[in-house]
Design a protein around this motif. Structure first.
Motif, PDB file in Angstrom:
ATOM      1  N   THR A  74       0.851  -1.190   0.000  1.00 15.74           N
ATOM      2  CA  THR A  74       0.000   0.000   0.000  1.00 15.74           C
ATOM      3  C   THR A  74       0.879   1.230   0.000  1.00 15.74           C
ATOM      4  N   ASP A  75       0.421   2.297  -0.642  1.00 17.20           N
ATOM      5  CA  ASP A  75       1.164   3.554  -0.648  1.00 17.20           C
ATOM      6  C   ASP A  75       0.685   4.508   0.433  1.00 17.20           C
ATOM      7  N   ARG A  76      -0.352   4.144   1.156  1.00 20.79           N
ATOM      8  CA  ARG A  76      -0.809   5.044   2.212  1.00 20.79           C
ATOM      9  C   ARG A  76       0.151   4.987   3.396  1.00 20.79           C
ATOM     10  N   VAL A  77       0.163   6.035   4.202  1.00 16.98           N
ATOM     11  CA  VAL A  77       1.031   6.092   5.374  1.00 16.98           C
ATOM     12  C   VAL A  77       0.552   5.055   6.384  1.00 16.98           C
ATOM     13  N   ALA A  78       1.466   4.233   6.863  1.00 19.16           N
ATOM     14  CA  ALA A  78       1.094   3.132   7.744  1.00 19.16           C
ATOM     15  C   ALA A  78       1.256   3.516   9.209  1.00 19.16           C
ATOM     16  N   ASP A  79       0.322   3.069  10.039  1.00 16.77           N
ATOM     17  CA  ASP A  79       0.450   3.134  11.488  1.00 16.77           C
ATOM     18  C   ASP A  79       0.964   1.766  11.934  1.00 16.77           C
ATOM     19  N   LEU A  80       2.266   1.676  12.251  1.00 13.83           N
ATOM     20  CA  LEU A  80       2.862   0.372  12.518  1.00 13.83           C
ATOM     21  C   LEU A  80       2.196  -0.342  13.689  1.00 13.83           C
ATOM     22  N   LEU A  81       1.910   0.412  14.742  1.00 14.65           N
ATOM     23  CA  LEU A  81       1.306  -0.216  15.911  1.00 14.65           C
ATOM     24  C   LEU A  81      -0.096  -0.722  15.608  1.00 14.65           C
ATOM     25  N   LYS A  82      -0.876   0.089  14.896  1.00 14.27           N
ATOM     26  CA  LYS A  82      -2.252  -0.293  14.575  1.00 14.27           C
ATOM     27  C   LYS A  82      -2.291  -1.439  13.579  1.00 14.27           C
ATOM     28  N   ASP A  83      -1.439  -1.395  12.565  1.00 13.97           N
ATOM     29  CA  ASP A  83      -1.455  -2.411  11.520  1.00 13.97           C
ATOM     30  C   ASP A  83      -0.737  -3.697  11.924  1.00 13.97           C
ATOM     31  N   GLY A  84       0.023  -3.647  12.994  1.00 17.65           N
ATOM     32  CA  GLY A  84       0.774  -4.820  13.405  1.00 17.65           C
ATOM     33  C   GLY A  84       1.971  -5.100  12.531  1.00 17.65           C
ATOM     34  N   SER A  85       2.456  -4.089  11.804  1.00 25.47           N
ATOM     35  CA  SER A  85       3.625  -4.265  10.936  1.00 25.47           C
ATOM     36  C   SER A  85       4.909  -4.100  11.744  1.00 25.47           C
ATOM     37  N   ASP A  86       5.933  -4.846  11.352  1.00 24.16           N
ATOM     38  CA  ASP A  86       7.239  -4.720  11.989  1.00 24.16           C
ATOM     39  C   ASP A  86       8.071  -3.617  11.336  1.00 24.16           C
ATOM     40  N   ILE A  87       7.977  -3.520  10.023  1.00 18.67           N
ATOM     41  CA  ILE A  87       8.766  -2.554   9.256  1.00 18.67           C
ATOM     42  C   ILE A  87       7.866  -1.933   8.195  1.00 18.67           C
ATOM     43  N   ALA A  88       7.961  -0.627   8.013  1.00 19.26           N
ATOM     44  CA  ALA A  88       7.296   0.046   6.898  1.00 19.26           C
ATOM     45  C   ALA A  88       8.360   0.695   6.030  1.00 19.26           C
ATOM     46  N   ILE A  89       8.239   0.549   4.737  1.00 17.76           N
ATOM     47  CA  ILE A  89       9.190   1.158   3.799  1.00 17.76           C
ATOM     48  C   ILE A  89       8.456   2.283   3.098  1.00 17.76           C
ATOM     49  N   ARG A  90       8.952   3.508   3.285  1.00 18.22           N
ATOM     50  CA  ARG A  90       8.224   4.669   2.808  1.00 18.22           C
ATOM     51  C   ARG A  90       9.151   5.689   2.146  1.00 18.22           C
TER      52      ARG A  90
END
Length: 299
Positions: free
Chosen positions: A131-147
């Protein structure tokens, strides 16, 4: 007796200063005072006979020599870490990593480097959210976001993946229909492809330029495909269109009156690097070396 320099320690301190953007934050990670970190960097520069960092009251910047040394230091430190784990009989990192990334980065960088990473770490599994939207790591449960883009101030920590120029391109079929624009003013008057998400404002070639794109898309890879089809011109990260430019499927359009804009990329994560799980740390180290958007084009 003359004390031998701690080369690995100096190198690690330098990498942490670059990673965290200053002596204070690097010192916090290393357990050292800012002045102690500064002394390590000064001693390293004196020993090398080269200035690695340009210092100002607001920020630090790498010199050309610093960029070269930083790239080599990342590789060396990663090899040291791997050698210690192998000789010490340590178990390779394992577990799942959830990555939140733009489609463009997945298609044009991750796809090329993941086979090697997965071969090195057979017990690591990946879940990739595109996804190209800005990620909320805590909310999405993602470990790493590449932006892409400048990072706002937050509690997140970032590893640089380099910078890429933004280039304006169009397919030969579009140029045949519309003619080759002579400069940025002529280009701004033509139809364009744009991004349909919050981080991308109406900017096109100049800050604040708000002429609407005729077609808007929610991800950069979709824009690239529409540009290839001749729908309209587009401004895209150079690493996503290198092969298309080389094969003349896309043509770089003139923007003589506007300086080339550089867009930074980061791997963003929650927490401090010294406290990360091993599976996340090894991926961040790998991306910082092999996943850079400014790596040389191999054709």
């Amino acid at each position: 007796m003359r004390q031998e320099p701690n080369r690995a320690g100096e190198m690690a301190a330098f990498v942490r200063v670059v990673e965290h953007g200053g002596f204070a934050r690097a010192g916090h990670v290393l357990g050292l005072s800012p002045s102690a970190v500064s002394r390590l960097i000064t001693r390293l520069e004196q020993r090398l006979g080269a200035t690695l960092l340009r210092r100002s009251t607001r920020k630090l910047a790498l010199t050309p020599e610093g960029e070269q040394f930083h790239a080599r230091a990342l590789t060396i430190l990663a090899e040291i870490d791997l050698a210690e784990r192998e000789i010490g009989g340590a178990r390779l990192p394992s577990g799942r990593i959830r990555i939140n990334s733009s489609m463009s980065y997945v298609a044009h960088v991750l796809a090329d480097i993941l086979p090697d990473f997965l071969a090195r770490y057979p017990d690591i599994s990946l879940e990739i959210i595109q996804t190209d939207r800005v990620a909320d790591l805590l909310k999405d449960g993602s470990d790493i976001a590449i932006r892409a883009g400048e990072l706002p101030a937050s509690s997140l920590v970032a590893r640089s993946l380099g910078e890429t120029p933004l280039v304006v391109v169009a397919a030969p079929s579009w140029i045949e229909r519309n003619g080759m624009p002579v400069d940025a003013d002529a280009l701004s008057a033509r139809d364009r492809l744009g991004f349909a998400y919050a981080r991308a404002s109406g900017d096109w070639l100049r800050p604040g330029e708000s002429a609407p794109a005729r077609v808007r898309v929610s991800d950069g890879e979709g824009i690239r495909r529409l540009a290839l089809a001749g729908v309209a011109s587009a401004r895209l990260a150079e690493f996503t269109v290198r092969s298309a430019i080389a094969s003349r499927q896309l043509i770089v359009l003139p923007t003589k009156t506007t300086p080339t804009r550089q867009e930074p990329f980061h791997a963003v994560y929650v927490g401090q690097s010294g406290q990360l799980p091993a599976r996340i740390r090894v991926l961040l180290d790998y991306l910082a070396i092999s996943g850079r958007v400014d790596r040389p084009f191999r054709g």
